[in-house]
Design an enzyme around this catalytic site. Structure first.
Site, mmCIF file in Angstrom:
data_model
loop_
_atom_site.group_PDB
_atom_site.id
_atom_site.type_symbol
_atom_site.label_atom_id
_atom_site.label_comp_id
_atom_site.label_asym_id
_atom_site.label_seq_id
_atom_site.Cartn_x
_atom_site.Cartn_y
_atom_site.Cartn_z
ATOM 1 C CG HIS A 298 -2.093 -0.983 0.984
ATOM 2 N ND1 HIS A 298 -3.365 -0.605 0.627
ATOM 3 C CD2 HIS A 298 -2.128 -2.337 1.058
ATOM 4 C CE1 HIS A 298 -4.130 -1.675 0.498
ATOM 5 N NE2 HIS A 298 -3.405 -2.740 0.753
ATOM 6 C CE1 TYR B 101 0.817 -4.680 8.393
ATOM 7 C CE2 TYR B 101 -0.417 -3.866 10.269
ATOM 8 C CZ TYR B 101 -0.391 -4.416 9.007
ATOM 9 O OH TYR B 101 -1.562 -4.693 8.369
#
Length: 365
Positions: free
Chosen positions: A72, A340
């Protein structure tokens, strides 16, 4: 795995110590869930799918784009608020659902993939990450996509699919033998892809529905706990996607123009699962007959070119939740949190960079 990096304290590359402190302060859940991810994904077996290896997979498929999100990468920040109507308090004691409460929200619309200047395309997965800033320092973060289900049940499946569907240089398409072999071994992915086809993409971000996909457990003030999935349903008219190829930044241009013209709104719908519904498999949809709760309205009022301290640097880690919400046993949740954290370490060391999408007042878009 659809949104990916952690909030950084500054726009320039911080020191290693600062990066580690950022991970600890902003995504402590990632450290807690790391062991669960390693165990669930084969860390103790010869396959050893670690967060680092999974992050390497993004770079293998999309190339290395220093300073950008590994997934993204292309996106634009947004801001607004969530107004609760009180109905959500029936299943969760989270203050975000208290009747009449307005919660500030910072978010980011994005397209999947790790190439920051990729051309917009109708079929590309659209993402919406949100951070709800609650009293007493609590936060609720969520990363949603415009698909009814996720395509993979486990981190290993996600990793294998990512590599199997990697485009071949020269053709721009995946190796058909590799994709066929993967799909033959993963019937759950085939079913998820078929379900996605039944809900084609809409004309843009503003009229897309966004789904959290993973299951969470909600607990109310009486101590009752139920499994929940949530969705954002647009209040804007829904229109079919264009049949023609899109302009390079067309989806983002339309979103920014719409926000310039006025607020955009979505209803938050909570779907309550039953004991027989899967809580650890994001590829399976729950029946349409399940009880739903209209919990309030999300209103977005402005688009913001990505900058330090805004959507650019927020980690939309779905395991960051307030009191009254807890993650389920879905293995994708612990994997997302751990990856992440790994991604942030790399991005921070490279110097965090800004997506090329610009807000209307800063460009001709």
């Amino acid at each position: 795995m659809e949104q990916e990096d952690l909030q950084s304290p500054a726009s320039r590359a911080p020191s290693r110590r600062a990066a580690l402190l950022g991970i600890g302060a902003v995504a402590g859940v990632g450290a807690v869930d790391l062991g669960a991810f390693l165990l669930a994904s084969g860390r103790l077996t010869p396959d050893r799918l670690t967060p680092g290896r999974l992050t390497d997979g993004f770079e293998t498929v999309f190339g290395k784009h220093a300073g950008f999100r590994r997934n993204h990468a292309k996106g634009v920040g947004v801001a607004g608020s969530f107004l609760a109507n009180g109905a959500g308090s029936a299943v969760s004691e989270a203050v975000v659902f208290e009747d009449g409460r307005t919660t500030p929200v910072t978010g980011r619309f994005s397209l999947s993939g790790g190439v920051p200047d990729v051309a917009d395309a109708t079929q590309t997965v659209r993402g919406l990450g949100l951070r709800f800033d609650l009293p007493d320092g609590e936060q609720w973060r969520t990363a949603m996509i415009n698909r009814p289900v996720f395509q993979d049940r486990t981190p290993q499946g996600f990793y294998e699919r990512m590599l199997a569907f990697k485009a071949i240089p020269g053709t721009g398409k995946p190796d058909p033998e590799k994709t066929a072999a993967f799909l033959a071994e993963h019937p759950e992915t085939v079913r998820a892809m078929e379900l996605a086809k039944q809900q084609p993409p809409t004309s843009g971000f503003a009229d897309s529905s966004f789904n959290g996909l993973n299951t969470f457990h909600f607990s109310n003030s009486s101590g009752d706990t139920v499994p929940v999935r949530w969705s954002l349903i647009p209040l804007q008219p829904v229109r079919p996607a264009a049949k023609r190829p899109l302009g390079r930044n067309e989806l983002f241009e339309k979103l920014i123009a719409a926000l310039d013209a006025g607020p955009l709104r979505w209803r938050m719908v909570l779907t309550i699962g039953r004991p027989e519904d899967p809580v650890d498999d994001a590829t399976e949809a729950w029946p349409d007959t399940r009880r739903t709760i209209d919990a309030g309205v999300l209103t977005l009022t402005s688009a913001r070119t990505e900058a330090a301290g805004e959507g650019r640097d927020i980690n939309f880690d779905p395991t960051v939740v307030p009191r009254g919400i807890t993650p389920s046993s879905d293995p994708l949740l612990s994997a997302r949190s751990a990856v992440y954290a790994q991604s942030f370490t790399r991005r921070a060391g490279e110097g965090i960079r800004t997506s090329p999408v610009k807000a209307a007042e800063e460009s001709d878009v």
